[in-house]
Design a protein around this motif. Structure first.
Motif, PDB file in Angstrom:
ATOM      1  N   PRO A  76       3.047  -4.354 -20.529  1.00  0.00           N
ATOM      2  CA  PRO A  76       1.952  -5.142 -20.071  1.00  0.00           C
ATOM      3  C   PRO A  76       1.086  -4.604 -19.039  1.00  0.00           C
ATOM      4  CG  PRO A  76       3.608  -6.243 -18.822  1.00  0.00           C
ATOM      5  CD  PRO A  76       4.413  -4.783 -19.577  1.00  0.00           C
ATOM      6  N   SER A  77      -0.044  -5.244 -18.768  1.00  0.00           N
ATOM      7  CA  SER A  77      -0.759  -4.469 -17.630  1.00  0.00           C
ATOM      8  C   SER A  77      -0.053  -4.977 -16.478  1.00  0.00           C
ATOM      9  CB  SER A  77      -2.221  -4.964 -17.577  1.00  0.00           C
ATOM     10  OG  SER A  77      -2.884  -4.503 -16.713  1.00  0.00           O
ATOM     11  N   ILE A  78       0.806  -4.383 -15.740  1.00  0.00           N
ATOM     12  CA  ILE A  78       1.672  -4.726 -14.498  1.00  0.00           C
ATOM     13  C   ILE A  78       0.479  -4.693 -13.371  1.00  0.00           C
ATOM     14  CG2 ILE A  78       3.359  -3.782 -12.770  1.00  0.00           C
ATOM     15  CD1 ILE A  78       4.380  -2.184 -15.131  1.00  0.00           C
ATOM     16  N   SER A  79       0.661  -5.860 -12.559  1.00  0.00           N
ATOM     17  CA  SER A  79       0.049  -6.205 -11.300  1.00  0.00           C
ATOM     18  C   SER A  79      -1.428  -6.994 -11.541  1.00  0.00           C
ATOM     19  CB  SER A  79      -0.193  -5.013 -10.399  1.00  0.00           C
ATOM     20  OG  SER A  79       1.035  -4.811  -9.681  1.00  0.00           O
ATOM     21  N   SER A  80      -2.196  -6.843 -12.750  1.00  0.00           N
ATOM     22  CA  SER A  80      -3.245  -7.242 -13.051  1.00  0.00           C
ATOM     23  C   SER A  80      -3.297  -8.845 -13.384  1.00  0.00           C
ATOM     24  CB  SER A  80      -3.969  -6.721 -14.306  1.00  0.00           C
ATOM     25  OG  SER A  80      -3.201  -6.972 -15.536  1.00  0.00           O
ATOM     26  N   GLY A  81      -2.242  -9.521 -12.994  1.00  0.00           N
ATOM     27  CA  GLY A  81      -2.569 -11.027 -13.178  1.00  0.00           C
ATOM     28  C   GLY A  81      -2.332 -11.691 -11.952  1.00  0.00           C
ATOM     29  N   ALA A  82      -1.053 -12.262 -11.603  1.00  0.00           N
ATOM     30  CA  ALA A  82      -0.978 -13.116 -10.510  1.00  0.00           C
ATOM     31  C   ALA A  82      -0.954 -12.215  -9.083  1.00  0.00           C
ATOM     32  CB  ALA A  82       0.512 -13.607 -10.209  1.00  0.00           C
ATOM     33  N   PHE A  83      -0.802 -10.769  -9.197  1.00  0.00           N
ATOM     34  CA  PHE A  83      -0.840  -9.768  -8.338  1.00  0.00           C
ATOM     35  C   PHE A  83      -2.280  -9.115  -7.978  1.00  0.00           C
ATOM     36  CE2 PHE A  83       4.108  -8.611  -8.062  1.00  0.00           C
ATOM     37  CZ  PHE A  83       4.255  -9.920  -7.681  1.00  0.00           C
ATOM     38  N   LYS A  99       0.796  -1.175  -0.144  1.00  0.00           N
ATOM     39  CA  LYS A  99       0.097  -0.194  -0.044  1.00  0.00           C
ATOM     40  C   LYS A  99       0.812   1.348   0.226  1.00  0.00           C
ATOM     41  CE  LYS A  99      -4.079  -2.265   1.477  1.00  0.00           C
ATOM     42  NZ  LYS A  99      -5.222  -1.895   0.936  1.00  0.00           N
ATOM     43  N   PRO A 100       0.363   2.398  -0.635  1.00  0.00           N
ATOM     44  CA  PRO A 100      -0.886   2.402  -1.438  1.00  0.00           C
ATOM     45  C   PRO A 100      -0.742   1.897  -2.803  1.00  0.00           C
ATOM     46  CG  PRO A 100       0.262   4.522  -1.218  1.00  0.00           C
ATOM     47  CD  PRO A 100       1.215   3.640  -0.445  1.00  0.00           C
ATOM     48  N   GLU A 101      -1.531   1.033  -3.191  1.00  0.00           N
ATOM     49  CA  GLU A 101      -0.990   0.296  -4.504  1.00  0.00           C
ATOM     50  C   GLU A 101      -1.054   1.298  -5.599  1.00  0.00           C
ATOM     51  OE1 GLU A 101      -4.366  -0.567  -2.106  1.00  0.00           O
ATOM     52  OE2 GLU A 101      -3.932  -2.505  -2.768  1.00  0.00           O
ATOM     53  N   ASP A 102      -2.385   2.506  -5.345  1.00  0.00           N
ATOM     54  CA  ASP A 102      -2.391   3.207  -6.770  1.00  0.00           C
ATOM     55  C   ASP A 102      -0.831   3.880  -7.013  1.00  0.00           C
ATOM     56  OD1 ASP A 102      -2.882   4.747  -4.391  1.00  0.00           O
ATOM     57  OD2 ASP A 102      -4.426   5.597  -5.684  1.00  0.00           O
ATOM     58  N   LYS A 103      -0.473   4.319  -5.917  1.00  0.00           N
ATOM     59  CA  LYS A 103       0.793   5.130  -6.025  1.00  0.00           C
ATOM     60  C   LYS A 103       2.063   4.262  -6.379  1.00  0.00           C
ATOM     61  CE  LYS A 103       4.448   7.776  -3.747  1.00  0.00           C
ATOM     62  NZ  LYS A 103       5.576   6.625  -3.764  1.00  0.00           N
ATOM     63  N   LEU A 104       2.106   3.154  -5.824  1.00  0.00           N
ATOM     64  CA  LEU A 104       3.126   2.194  -6.201  1.00  0.00           C
ATOM     65  C   LEU A 104       3.249   1.596  -7.595  1.00  0.00           C
ATOM     66  CD1 LEU A 104       3.269  -0.198  -2.882  1.00  0.00           C
ATOM     67  CD2 LEU A 104       4.860   1.536  -3.703  1.00  0.00           C
ATOM     68  N   LEU A 105       1.953   1.332  -8.122  1.00  0.00           N
ATOM     69  CA  LEU A 105       1.752   0.913  -9.480  1.00  0.00           C
ATOM     70  C   LEU A 105       2.122   2.178 -10.350  1.00  0.00           C
ATOM     71  CD1 LEU A 105       0.870  -0.842 -11.433  1.00  0.00           C
ATOM     72  CD2 LEU A 105      -1.440  -0.200 -11.352  1.00  0.00           C
ATOM     73  N   ALA A 106       1.757   3.341 -10.113  1.00  0.00           N
ATOM     74  CA  ALA A 106       2.061   4.643 -10.749  1.00  0.00           C
ATOM     75  C   ALA A 106       3.462   4.552 -10.859  1.00  0.00           C
ATOM     76  CB  ALA A 106       1.412   5.834 -10.244  1.00  0.00           C
ATOM     77  N   VAL A 139      -8.261  -5.209 -13.686  1.00  0.00           N
ATOM     78  CA  VAL A 139      -7.717  -4.530 -14.831  1.00  0.00           C
ATOM     79  C   VAL A 139      -8.198  -3.389 -14.956  1.00  0.00           C
ATOM     80  CG1 VAL A 139      -9.231  -5.512 -16.225  1.00  0.00           C
ATOM     81  CG2 VAL A 139      -6.706  -5.259 -16.892  1.00  0.00           C
ATOM     82  N   LYS A 140      -9.272  -2.997 -14.570  1.00  0.00           N
ATOM     83  CA  LYS A 140      -9.925  -1.439 -15.237  1.00  0.00           C
ATOM     84  C   LYS A 140      -9.259  -0.438 -14.180  1.00  0.00           C
ATOM     85  CE  LYS A 140     -14.259   0.808 -15.901  1.00  0.00           C
ATOM     86  NZ  LYS A 140     -15.646   0.801 -15.996  1.00  0.00           N
ATOM     87  N   GLU A 141      -9.066  -0.729 -12.802  1.00  0.00           N
ATOM     88  CA  GLU A 141      -8.323   0.077 -11.999  1.00  0.00           C
ATOM     89  C   GLU A 141      -6.819   0.357 -12.322  1.00  0.00           C
ATOM     90  OE1 GLU A 141     -10.114   1.837 -10.030  1.00  0.00           O
ATOM     91  OE2 GLU A 141     -11.710   0.939 -10.752  1.00  0.00           O
ATOM     92  N   ALA A 142      -6.343  -0.714 -12.759  1.00  0.00           N
ATOM     93  CA  ALA A 142      -4.917  -0.646 -13.071  1.00  0.00           C
ATOM     94  C   ALA A 142      -4.371   0.098 -14.235  1.00  0.00           C
ATOM     95  CB  ALA A 142      -4.230  -2.294 -13.457  1.00  0.00           C
ATOM     96  N   ALA A 143      -5.470  -0.122 -15.322  1.00  0.00           N
ATOM     97  CA  ALA A 143      -5.745   0.801 -16.560  1.00  0.00           C
ATOM     98  C   ALA A 143      -5.679   2.057 -16.507  1.00  0.00           C
ATOM     99  CB  ALA A 143      -6.469   0.011 -17.495  1.00  0.00           C
ATOM    100  N   LYS A 144      -6.764   2.389 -15.421  1.00  0.00           N
ATOM    101  CA  LYS A 144      -6.537   3.837 -14.904  1.00  0.00           C
ATOM    102  C   LYS A 144      -5.498   4.472 -14.286  1.00  0.00           C
ATOM    103  CE  LYS A 144     -11.708   3.991 -13.872  1.00  0.00           C
ATOM    104  NZ  LYS A 144     -12.631   3.908 -13.009  1.00  0.00           N
ATOM    105  N   VAL A 145      -4.775   3.653 -13.691  1.00  0.00           N
ATOM    106  CA  VAL A 145      -3.433   4.296 -13.082  1.00  0.00           C
ATOM    107  C   VAL A 145      -2.527   4.338 -14.012  1.00  0.00           C
ATOM    108  CG1 VAL A 145      -1.735   3.669 -11.433  1.00  0.00           C
ATOM    109  CG2 VAL A 145      -4.163   3.415 -10.812  1.00  0.00           C
ATOM    110  N   ALA A 146      -2.646   3.222 -14.897  1.00  0.00           N
ATOM    111  CA  ALA A 146      -1.423   3.164 -16.088  1.00  0.00           C
ATOM    112  C   ALA A 146      -1.392   4.493 -17.047  1.00  0.00           C
ATOM    113  CB  ALA A 146      -1.389   1.836 -16.891  1.00  0.00           C
ATOM    114  N   LEU A 147      -2.614   4.425 -17.702  1.00  0.00           N
ATOM    115  CA  LEU A 147      -2.792   5.691 -18.615  1.00  0.00           C
ATOM    116  C   LEU A 147      -2.807   7.006 -17.916  1.00  0.00           C
ATOM    117  CD1 LEU A 147      -5.110   3.352 -20.750  1.00  0.00           C
ATOM    118  CD2 LEU A 147      -3.259   4.465 -21.605  1.00  0.00           C
TER     119      LEU A 147
END
Ligand code: AR6
Length: 189
Positions: A134-141, A106-113, A145-153
């Motif tokens: 790739p879509s980092i963290s959206s598989g085994a972690f 945590k916070p996962e959104d900041k760490l993903l960004a 995917v929608k939340e991950a894509a919002k952070v990524a883009l």
């Protein structure tokens, strides 16, 4: 805009959008088969070893030399990125990012960004012109995917005005559903 481009001698449908002079693309495919891209990004594990998903595909295609080069750079923490050569892959570099485990780091959104920011920082430092994620963290972690894509883009949109070498960023999605999610978000950026 949707158009067809050749990847591995096959026509692939790709959505593209140009933001601040940087072309952003979304397509369905395998991250280990992006021949026209200078650096591909690995959704790595902390030890930078072969694993499942993206890390498995990249290490299998790169050969054992990639793990040998990675070992002295490990371990890495969530949000961090390191760069290596690409060995037997058709690219010049691999940028390895450790995404957050959803619900744990945590916070996962900041760490993903941080993954996207740090990967692009390494790309700039190495004068790399094209990067595929790739879509980092959206598989085994487990990151939805929608939340991950919002952070990524969202992170990429914030970062691109400061880029001077990277002129193409590609998202390589494994499933049709994940591709649609990214296309929808990209079309609204
Ligand atoms: N090309 C593009 N995308 C892929 C591919 C591929 N070849 N294979 C899977 N995906 P994941 P994470 C998609 O699990 O969540 C590993 O075991 C997949 O459908 O690779 O960051 C490592 O060793 C998903 O949408 O990465 C780590 O321990 C996305 O890529 C851990 O998994 C990410 O899935 C990292 O987990």
């Amino acid at each position: 805009m949707i158009k067809n481009i050749p990847v591995k001698n096959q026509e692939v449908s790709v959505m593209e959008k140009i933001l601040s002079g940087v072309k952003i693309e979304c397509l369905r495919g395998d991250i280990a088969s992006q021949e026209d891209i200078e650096a591909i990004v690995n959704a790595a594990n902390a030890q930078l070893r072969i694993g499942g998903g993206v890390a498995g595909a990249i290490h299998r295609a790169a050969g054992p030399g990639l793990e040998e080069e990675c070992l002295p750079l490990a371990p890495i923490k969530p949000g961090e990125a390191v760069i290596t050569g690409a060995h037997n892959l058709p690219n010049r570099y691999v940028i390895h990012c450790l995404g957050p485990v959803y619900g744990f780091d945590k916070p996962e959104d900041k760490l993903l960004a941080d993954c996207y920011r740090n990967a692009l920082k390494l790309a700039e430092e190495n004068r790399i012109e094209s990067v595929a994620f790739p879509s980092i963290s959206s598989g085994a972690f487990g990151y939805p995917v929608k939340e991950a894509a919002k952070v990524a883009l969202g992170t990429i949109t914030e970062t691109i005005p400061g880029l001077s070498h990277v002129s193409k960023i590609r998202f390589v999605l494994f499933s049709e559903e994940d591709l649609k999610v990214h296309e929808d978000i990209l079309s609204n950026v």
